[in-house]
Design an enzyme around this catalytic site. Structure first.
Site, PDB file in Angstrom:
ATOM      1  N   TYR A 162     -55.279  -8.262  65.797  1.00 46.04           N
ATOM      2  CA  TYR A 162     -54.821  -7.007  65.165  1.00 46.04           C
ATOM      3  C   TYR A 162     -55.524  -6.780  63.819  1.00 46.04           C
ATOM      4  O   TYR A 162     -56.026  -5.688  63.541  1.00 46.04           O
ATOM      5  CB  TYR A 162     -53.307  -7.081  64.983  1.00 46.04           C
ATOM      6  CG  TYR A 162     -52.671  -5.823  64.427  1.00 46.04           C
ATOM      7  CD1 TYR A 162     -52.521  -4.690  65.222  1.00 46.04           C
ATOM      8  CD2 TYR A 162     -52.190  -5.775  63.122  1.00 46.04           C
ATOM      9  CE1 TYR A 162     -51.925  -3.531  64.720  1.00 46.04           C
ATOM     10  CE2 TYR A 162     -51.589  -4.631  62.611  1.00 46.04           C
ATOM     11  CZ  TYR A 162     -51.451  -3.509  63.413  1.00 46.04           C
ATOM     12  OH  TYR A 162     -50.864  -2.373  62.914  1.00 46.04           O
ATOM     13  N   LYS A 166     -58.046  -3.748  62.782  1.00 42.80           N
ATOM     14  CA  LYS A 166     -57.720  -2.807  61.704  1.00 42.80           C
ATOM     15  C   LYS A 166     -58.736  -2.890  60.555  1.00 42.80           C
ATOM     16  O   LYS A 166     -59.032  -1.887  59.904  1.00 42.80           O
ATOM     17  CB  LYS A 166     -56.299  -3.054  61.189  1.00 42.80           C
ATOM     18  CG  LYS A 166     -55.212  -2.732  62.223  1.00 42.80           C
ATOM     19  CD  LYS A 166     -55.226  -1.274  62.632  1.00 42.80           C
ATOM     20  CE  LYS A 166     -54.016  -0.869  63.443  1.00 42.80           C
ATOM     21  NZ  LYS A 166     -54.059   0.535  63.842  1.00 42.80           N
TER      22      LYS A 166
HETATM   23  N1  LIG Z   1     -45.018   0.235  62.101  1.00 38.89           N
HETATM   24  C1  LIG Z   1     -45.708  -0.359  61.153  1.00 38.89           C
HETATM   25  O1  LIG Z   1     -45.159  -1.083  60.320  1.00 38.89           O
HETATM   26  C2  LIG Z   1     -47.201  -0.157  61.057  1.00 38.89           C
HETATM   27  C3  LIG Z   1     -47.848  -0.701  59.942  1.00 38.89           C
HETATM   28  C4  LIG Z   1     -49.206  -0.520  59.803  1.00 38.89           C
HETATM   29  C5  LIG Z   1     -49.913   0.180  60.757  1.00 38.89           C
HETATM   30  N2  LIG Z   1     -49.271   0.683  61.838  1.00 38.89           N
HETATM   31  C6  LIG Z   1     -50.082   1.409  62.812  1.00 38.89           C
HETATM   32  O2  LIG Z   1     -49.547   2.679  63.019  1.00 38.89           O
HETATM   33  C7  LIG Z   1     -49.866   3.139  64.317  1.00 38.89           C
HETATM   34  C8  LIG Z   1     -48.609   3.635  65.018  1.00 38.89           C
HETATM   35  O3  LIG Z   1     -47.739   2.532  65.188  1.00 38.89           O
HETATM   36  P1  LIG Z   1     -46.139   2.661  65.305  1.00 38.89           P
HETATM   37  O4  LIG Z   1     -45.564   1.782  64.289  1.00 38.89           O
HETATM   38  O5  LIG Z   1     -45.730   4.070  65.377  1.00 38.89           O
HETATM   39  O6  LIG Z   1     -45.937   1.911  66.710  1.00 38.89           O
HETATM   40  P2  LIG Z   1     -45.338   2.374  68.102  1.00 38.89           P
HETATM   41  O7  LIG Z   1     -45.488   1.193  68.982  1.00 38.89           O
HETATM   42  O8  LIG Z   1     -43.999   2.992  67.917  1.00 38.89           O
HETATM   43  O9  LIG Z   1     -46.336   3.535  68.532  1.00 38.89           O
HETATM   44  C9  LIG Z   1     -47.615   3.294  69.011  1.00 38.89           C
HETATM   45  C10 LIG Z   1     -48.080   4.500  69.764  1.00 38.89           C
HETATM   46  O10 LIG Z   1     -49.357   4.224  70.337  1.00 38.89           O
HETATM   47  C11 LIG Z   1     -49.319   4.491  71.720  1.00 38.89           C
HETATM   48  N3  LIG Z   1     -50.269   3.656  72.434  1.00 38.89           N
HETATM   49  C12 LIG Z   1     -50.329   2.305  72.468  1.00 38.89           C
HETATM   50  N4  LIG Z   1     -51.352   1.933  73.262  1.00 38.89           N
HETATM   51  C13 LIG Z   1     -51.942   3.057  73.721  1.00 38.89           C
HETATM   52  C14 LIG Z   1     -53.035   3.320  74.560  1.00 38.89           C
HETATM   53  N5  LIG Z   1     -53.756   2.337  75.131  1.00 38.89           N
HETATM   54  N6  LIG Z   1     -53.363   4.610  74.816  1.00 38.89           N
HETATM   55  C15 LIG Z   1     -52.659   5.624  74.260  1.00 38.89           C
HETATM   56  N7  LIG Z   1     -51.602   5.436  73.457  1.00 38.89           N
HETATM   57  C16 LIG Z   1     -51.253   4.161  73.199  1.00 38.89           C
HETATM   58  C17 LIG Z   1     -47.862   4.238  72.114  1.00 38.89           C
HETATM   59  O11 LIG Z   1     -47.558   4.845  73.322  1.00 38.89           O
HETATM   60  C18 LIG Z   1     -47.159   4.852  70.916  1.00 38.89           C
HETATM   61  O12 LIG Z   1     -47.084   6.251  71.033  1.00 38.89           O
HETATM   62  C19 LIG Z   1     -50.552   1.970  65.031  1.00 38.89           C
HETATM   63  O13 LIG Z   1     -51.957   2.129  64.969  1.00 38.89           O
HETATM   64  C20 LIG Z   1     -50.124   0.788  64.193  1.00 38.89           C
HETATM   65  O14 LIG Z   1     -51.048  -0.264  64.269  1.00 38.89           O
HETATM   66  C21 LIG Z   1     -47.926   0.537  62.007  1.00 38.89           C
END
Ligand SMILES: NC(=O)c1ccc[n+]([C@@H]2O[C@H](COP(=O)([O-])OP(=O)(O)OC[C@H]3O[C@@H](n4cnc5c(N)ncnc54)[C@H](O)[C@@H]3O)[C@@H](O)[C@H]2O)c1
Length: 253
Positions: A162, A166
C-alpha cells in the site's frame, strides 16, 4: 456561481467512503458527475444523493485494475458530455501484511489497483484534457486529483504494498504536472490521514482511540474533509497549483 458549474468530473471508487463524499460535494458545486465503481449497482446511493443535489449523473462500471475498461469508460464519457474537465483517482484497496509474508498476489492486487489504475486513467484522459478549449466559464485543459495517503509519505509497517503504491502515486502526480502543465492540465494529490470509512472500520476500536489521541486535532477525518480539499483543487481557485501534495490529516505530519 457554483465553483464547478458545468464541469464534467469523473470520480473513481464513487460507491462509498471518500469517493462518495467527493462526488456529492462536486454535485453540490455544479459539476456533472461520472460515478465509477466495479458495478453500476454499487453507485445507486451516491447517484441518488448527487441527483438530489441537482446534478446530472452518469454511472460506469470500471474495475480500475482493467486498463481496457478505463479506456472504454473515457470514450463513453466523451460521447456523452463532449469533454472531461476533472478526474479524481480515488479507488483504492489495502491488503496488509508483514513484508516477509506478503504474497506476490497481494502485492500485485494493491499496486495494480492503486498505482497502475491511477496511471491508466490519467493516460486515458490526458489527450481529451489537452484538447479542451476554453468554452463559456470552462477553462482550457483539465484537472487531475490523485488520492494518496499519509503513509505514502511516511511509510508504515505492515503496508509495504500500500505505501509503495501511494508513494508511487505522489511521484506520478509530480511527473504528470510537469508533462501536461504546458497544456493547462494541473495534477495534484491529496494525502488523507485517518478518515472514517470502510477502510478504517476494519481497525479495532481500541486502536482507533489510540490513533485519534496521536492526531493534533484529536479526531479521525470524515469524507467531507477530503471532499472540501478536492473541490478547492478542482476549482479555478487553485488555477496556479500543480504538482503538489495537500495533506489533510488533522496535523499528523
Ligand atoms: N480511509 C482512510 O483513512 C484513508 C486514508 C488515506 C487514504 N485513503 C485513500 O482514499 C481512497 C478511498 O478510500 P476509502 O477510505 O473511501 O475506502 P473504501 O474502501 O470505503 O472505498 C474505496 C472505494 O474504491 C473502490 N474500489 C476498490 N477497488 C476498486 C477497483 N479495482 N475498481 C474500482 N473501484 C474500486 C471501492 O469500491 C470503493 O468505492 C483510497 O484510495 C484510499 O487508499 C483512505
Amino acid at each position: 456561481m457554483k465553483r464547478l458549474e458545468g464541469k464534467t468530473a469523473i470520480i473513481t471508487g464513487a460507491s462509498r467512503g471518500i469517493g462518495a463524499a467527493i462526488a456529492l460535494k462536486f454535485a453540490e458545486e455544479g459539476a456533472k458527475v461520472v460515478l465509477t465503481a466495479r458495478t453500476v449497482e454499487a453507485c445507486a446511493e451516491t447517484e441518488a444523493a448527487c441527483k438530489a443535489a441537482g446534478a446530472e449523473t452518469f454511472v460506469q462500471a470500471v474495475n480500475v485494475a482493467d486498463t481496457a475498461a478505463i479506456d472504454g469508460c473515457v470514450k463513453s464519457v466523451i460521447e456523452r458530455f463532449g469533454r472531461i474537465d476533472v478526474l479524481v483517482n480515488n479507488a483504492g484497496i489495502t491488503k496488509d501484511g508483514l513484508l516477509m509474508r506478503m504474497s506476490d498476489e497481494d502485492w500485485d492486487a494493491v499496486v495494480d489497483t492503486n498505482l497502475k489504475g491511477t496511471f491508466a486513467f490519467i493516460r486515458a484522459v490526458s489527450r481529451p484534457m489537452m484538447k479542451n478549449r476554453a468554452e463559456g466559464n470552462l477553462p482550457a485543459g483539465g484537472v487531475i486529483i490523485n488520492i494518496t495517503s499519509v503513509v505514502g509519505i511516511t511509510g508504515n509497517a505492515g503496508q509495504a504494498n500500500y505505501t509503495a503504491s501511494k508513494g508511487g502515486v505522489i511521484a506520478l502526480t509530480k511527473t504528470v504536472a510537469k508533462e501536461l502543465g504546458s497544456r493547462q492540465v494541473r495534477c495534484n494529490a491529496i494525502a488523507p490521514g485517518f478518515v472514517v470509512s470502510a477502510m478504517t472500520d476494519k481497525l479495532p476500536e481500541e486502536l482507533k482511540k489510540q490513533y485519534a489521541e496521536t492526531i493534533p486535532l484529536k479526531r479521525f477525518g470524515v469524507g467531507a474533509d477530503i471532499a472540501n480539499a478536492a473541490a478547492f483543487l478542482a476549482s479555478e481557485e487553485a488555477s496556479y497549483i500543480t504538482g503538489q501534495v495537500l495533506s489533510v490529516n488533522g496535523g499528523m505530519i
